[in-house]
Motif scaffolding. Structure first.
Motif, PDB file in Angstrom:
ATOM      1  N   ARG A 136       0.832  -1.207   0.000  1.00  0.00           N
ATOM      2  CA  ARG A 136       0.000   0.000   0.000  1.00  0.00           C
ATOM      3  C   ARG A 136       0.869   1.260   0.000  1.00  0.00           C
ATOM      4  O   ARG A 136       0.596   2.208  -0.757  1.00  0.00           O
ATOM      5  CB  ARG A 136      -0.918  -0.009   1.218  1.00  0.00           C
ATOM      6  CG  ARG A 136      -1.828   1.213   1.328  1.00  0.00           C
ATOM      7  CD  ARG A 136      -2.783   1.077   2.511  1.00  0.00           C
ATOM      8  NE  ARG A 136      -3.616   2.264   2.651  1.00  0.00           N
ATOM      9  CZ  ARG A 136      -3.260   3.332   3.348  1.00  0.00           C
ATOM     10  NH1 ARG A 136      -2.087   3.356   3.981  1.00  0.00           N
ATOM     11  NH2 ARG A 136      -4.076   4.387   3.431  1.00  0.00           N
ATOM     12  N   ARG A 137       1.918   1.259   0.822  1.00  0.00           N
ATOM     13  CA  ARG A 137       2.790   2.429   0.867  1.00  0.00           C
ATOM     14  C   ARG A 137       3.578   2.578  -0.431  1.00  0.00           C
ATOM     15  O   ARG A 137       3.841   3.706  -0.874  1.00  0.00           O
ATOM     16  CB  ARG A 137       3.728   2.321   2.067  1.00  0.00           C
ATOM     17  CG  ARG A 137       2.995   2.469   3.398  1.00  0.00           C
ATOM     18  CD  ARG A 137       3.916   2.345   4.584  1.00  0.00           C
ATOM     19  NE  ARG A 137       3.165   2.509   5.830  1.00  0.00           N
ATOM     20  CZ  ARG A 137       3.693   2.385   7.048  1.00  0.00           C
ATOM     21  NH1 ARG A 137       4.987   2.070   7.192  1.00  0.00           N
ATOM     22  NH2 ARG A 137       2.940   2.556   8.117  1.00  0.00           N
ATOM     23  N   ALA A 138       3.946   1.463  -1.033  1.00  0.00           N
ATOM     24  CA  ALA A 138       4.640   1.524  -2.317  1.00  0.00           C
ATOM     25  C   ALA A 138       3.739   2.151  -3.381  1.00  0.00           C
ATOM     26  O   ALA A 138       4.181   3.004  -4.169  1.00  0.00           O
ATOM     27  CB  ALA A 138       5.088   0.128  -2.744  1.00  0.00           C
ATOM     28  N   PHE A 139       2.474   1.766  -3.403  1.00  0.00           N
ATOM     29  CA  PHE A 139       1.546   2.331  -4.385  1.00  0.00           C
ATOM     30  C   PHE A 139       1.260   3.812  -4.113  1.00  0.00           C
ATOM     31  O   PHE A 139       1.032   4.584  -5.050  1.00  0.00           O
ATOM     32  CB  PHE A 139       0.242   1.539  -4.397  1.00  0.00           C
ATOM     33  CG  PHE A 139       0.365   0.192  -5.043  1.00  0.00           C
ATOM     34  CD1 PHE A 139       0.886   0.070  -6.324  1.00  0.00           C
ATOM     35  CD2 PHE A 139      -0.029  -0.958  -4.374  1.00  0.00           C
ATOM     36  CE1 PHE A 139       1.008  -1.171  -6.928  1.00  0.00           C
ATOM     37  CE2 PHE A 139       0.090  -2.203  -4.973  1.00  0.00           C
ATOM     38  CZ  PHE A 139       0.610  -2.307  -6.252  1.00  0.00           C
ATOM     39  N   LEU A 140       1.276   4.212  -2.840  1.00  0.00           N
ATOM     40  CA  LEU A 140       1.135   5.632  -2.517  1.00  0.00           C
ATOM     41  C   LEU A 140       2.321   6.431  -3.058  1.00  0.00           C
ATOM     42  O   LEU A 140       2.148   7.540  -3.598  1.00  0.00           O
ATOM     43  CB  LEU A 140       1.012   5.821  -0.997  1.00  0.00           C
ATOM     44  CG  LEU A 140      -0.327   5.423  -0.372  1.00  0.00           C
ATOM     45  CD1 LEU A 140      -0.260   5.546   1.146  1.00  0.00           C
ATOM     46  CD2 LEU A 140      -1.467   6.289  -0.924  1.00  0.00           C
ATOM     47  N   MET A 141       3.529   5.874  -2.908  1.00  0.00           N
ATOM     48  CA  MET A 141       4.718   6.535  -3.445  1.00  0.00           C
ATOM     49  C   MET A 141       4.630   6.638  -4.966  1.00  0.00           C
ATOM     50  O   MET A 141       4.962   7.677  -5.556  1.00  0.00           O
ATOM     51  CB  MET A 141       5.971   5.760  -3.021  1.00  0.00           C
ATOM     52  CG  MET A 141       6.235   5.777  -1.528  1.00  0.00           C
ATOM     53  SD  MET A 141       7.599   4.682  -1.043  1.00  0.00           S
ATOM     54  CE  MET A 141       8.998   5.565  -1.729  1.00  0.00           C
ATOM     55  N   ILE A 142       4.176   5.577  -5.614  1.00  0.00           N
ATOM     56  CA  ILE A 142       4.051   5.579  -7.070  1.00  0.00           C
ATOM     57  C   ILE A 142       3.021   6.619  -7.518  1.00  0.00           C
ATOM     58  O   ILE A 142       3.236   7.351  -8.497  1.00  0.00           O
ATOM     59  CB  ILE A 142       3.650   4.178  -7.571  1.00  0.00           C
ATOM     60  CG1 ILE A 142       4.807   3.195  -7.345  1.00  0.00           C
ATOM     61  CG2 ILE A 142       3.262   4.209  -9.042  1.00  0.00           C
ATOM     62  CD1 ILE A 142       4.442   1.744  -7.599  1.00  0.00           C
ATOM     63  N   SER A 143       1.911   6.716  -6.792  1.00  0.00           N
ATOM     64  CA  SER A 143       0.880   7.708  -7.127  1.00  0.00           C
ATOM     65  C   SER A 143       1.435   9.121  -7.023  1.00  0.00           C
ATOM     66  O   SER A 143       1.192   9.972  -7.898  1.00  0.00           O
ATOM     67  CB  SER A 143      -0.330   7.541  -6.207  1.00  0.00           C
ATOM     68  OG  SER A 143      -0.902   6.250  -6.339  1.00  0.00           O
TER      69      SER A 143
END
Length: 384
Positions: A136-143
């Motif tokens: 989830r945190r990885a996808f937040l960084m990507i966003s």
């Protein structure tokens, strides 16, 4: 007659240069598309590669893939047209090219920054890394990376100083000093400073860890020799049991309390070594990125603030041409195709995954061909 011969020679040289440049860009485009699709396929089809770090790598691959699919075709069109912007593409095509190129270039370096934070977290706190760096945190960084890049790219439509930012003349180009400065700082130099700091901290941790490992080895050797000397002095040489009833093979293994206290440190050391190996490949990716783009942005900015610096007679024409070819036309374009090659050379997991994807795709095509030859039907085999 002499004049006609000179014009013919010049025209043939120009034609040869156009062909060479177009061929180079086509090769880079194909390598970029195929290589970065392989990165995405590898992470998608192999569960072992589905980790937060690799999600960030896929985001980087997507930015490079978009360069190959949406940016390089425009560059090739302009090259084939004698380095002049094709009239049938118009201003709208020029604006789209600049826009998508800005987004992809900005996303590339910002993805690298996100990866550097991930690597720092993995190396500094290896035992709690999996708890802290979730999908989830990885996808937040990507966003965040893509929204940031989208904003910077969309600023190209703003009229800076009341003038158009994107100009369609002989070529499709940007002529807005303020915007170029903002892009250079926001999407390259500032992220570059963060990259250098993060990987500097990773290097510091790696050096400290190597020194600690060497110190532990020396302590183990000294403890072993000390116990051996004590056994010889007490006349119990060759006996594996000491007077306290504990095994006497060195202080690190004979005392249960000491052994228990060292378990967390040993586990941390193993995790740190594992993360450092993964960091090595990504550090190479960052190094190649800096080599590819730093000279370009320095030249790009310098040209905005010192046009006469490039028109001075002190710099030979051949040197100007060489700088333009290497640092503007070759290295920045090649960077999008370089990352999958680096993964293949330096990362065992990705190298194995690439070969398995290629072999399975090849096997599927062969299966379809055999099925068509035998009964005229097609058999589909899915990657698992």
């Amino acid at each position: 007659m002499v004049g006609n011969g000179t014009n013919t020679t010049t025209a043939s040289k120009d034609q040869a240069g156009i062909i060479a440049s177009a061929t180079f860009n086509v090769i880079v485009m194909l390598l970029t598309i195929v290589g970065n699709i392989l990165v995405g396929f590898s992470v998608y089809y192999f569960p072992r590669l589905r980790r937060p770090t690799n999600y960030l790598i896929v985001s980087l691959a997507v930015s490079d893939l978009l360069v190959g699919l949406l940016s390089l075709p425009f560059r090739i069109s302009q090259t084939v047209n004698g380095e002049a912007w094709p009239g049938d593409l118009g201003k709208a095509g020029c604006q789209f090219w600049i826009w998508i190129d800005m987004i992809c270039s900005g996303a590339s370096i910002l993805n690298l920054v996100a990866i550097s934070f991930d690597r720092l977290l993995a190396v500094k706190w290896p035992l709690t890394y999996q708890e802290n760096m979730t999908a989830r945190r990885a996808f937040l960084m990507i966003s965040f990376v893509w929204v940031y890049a989208l904003i910077v790219g969309s600023l190209s439509f703003v009229k800076w100083g009341g003038n158009e930012t994107i100009i369609v003349g002989d070529q499709c180009s940007i002529q807005a000093k303020v915007y170029i400065t903002i892009v250079a700082i926001a999407c390259f130099f500032f992220p570059l400073v963060i990259l250098v700091i993060n990987y500097g901290l990773v290097l510091k941790i790696a050096i400290g860890h190597a020194l600690q490992m060497q110190k532990d080895k020396e302590n183990i050797a000294m403890n072993f020799l000390s116990d051996a000397d004590n056994d010889e002095t007490s006349g119990t040489a060759g006996s594996p049991v000491s007077s306290t009833g504990r095994i006497s093979l060195g202080k690190t293994s004979c005392d249960p309390l000491t052994a228990d206290s060292q378990k967390p440190r040993k586990a941390s050391s193993l995790q740190t070594m594992k993360q450092l190996k993964a960091t090595k490949t990504l550090a190479i990716v960052v190094g190649v990125f800096i080599i590819s783009w730093l000279p370009f942005f320095v030249i790009f900015l310098a040209f905005q603030y010192c046009v006469l610096c490039f028109k001075t007679a002190d710099i030979p024409e051949w040197l100007k041409t060489a700088i333009l070819i290497v640092f503007v036309n070759v290295l920045p374009v090649s960077n999008s195709a370089a990352n999958p090659i680096i993964y293949t050379c330096f990362n065992n997991e990705f190298r194995t995954a690439f070969w398995r994807v290629l072999s399975r795709l090849s096997g599927r095509r062969n299966s379809k061909k055999r099925a068509n030859n035998t009964n005229g039907t097609s058999e589909t085999t899915y990657l698992t």
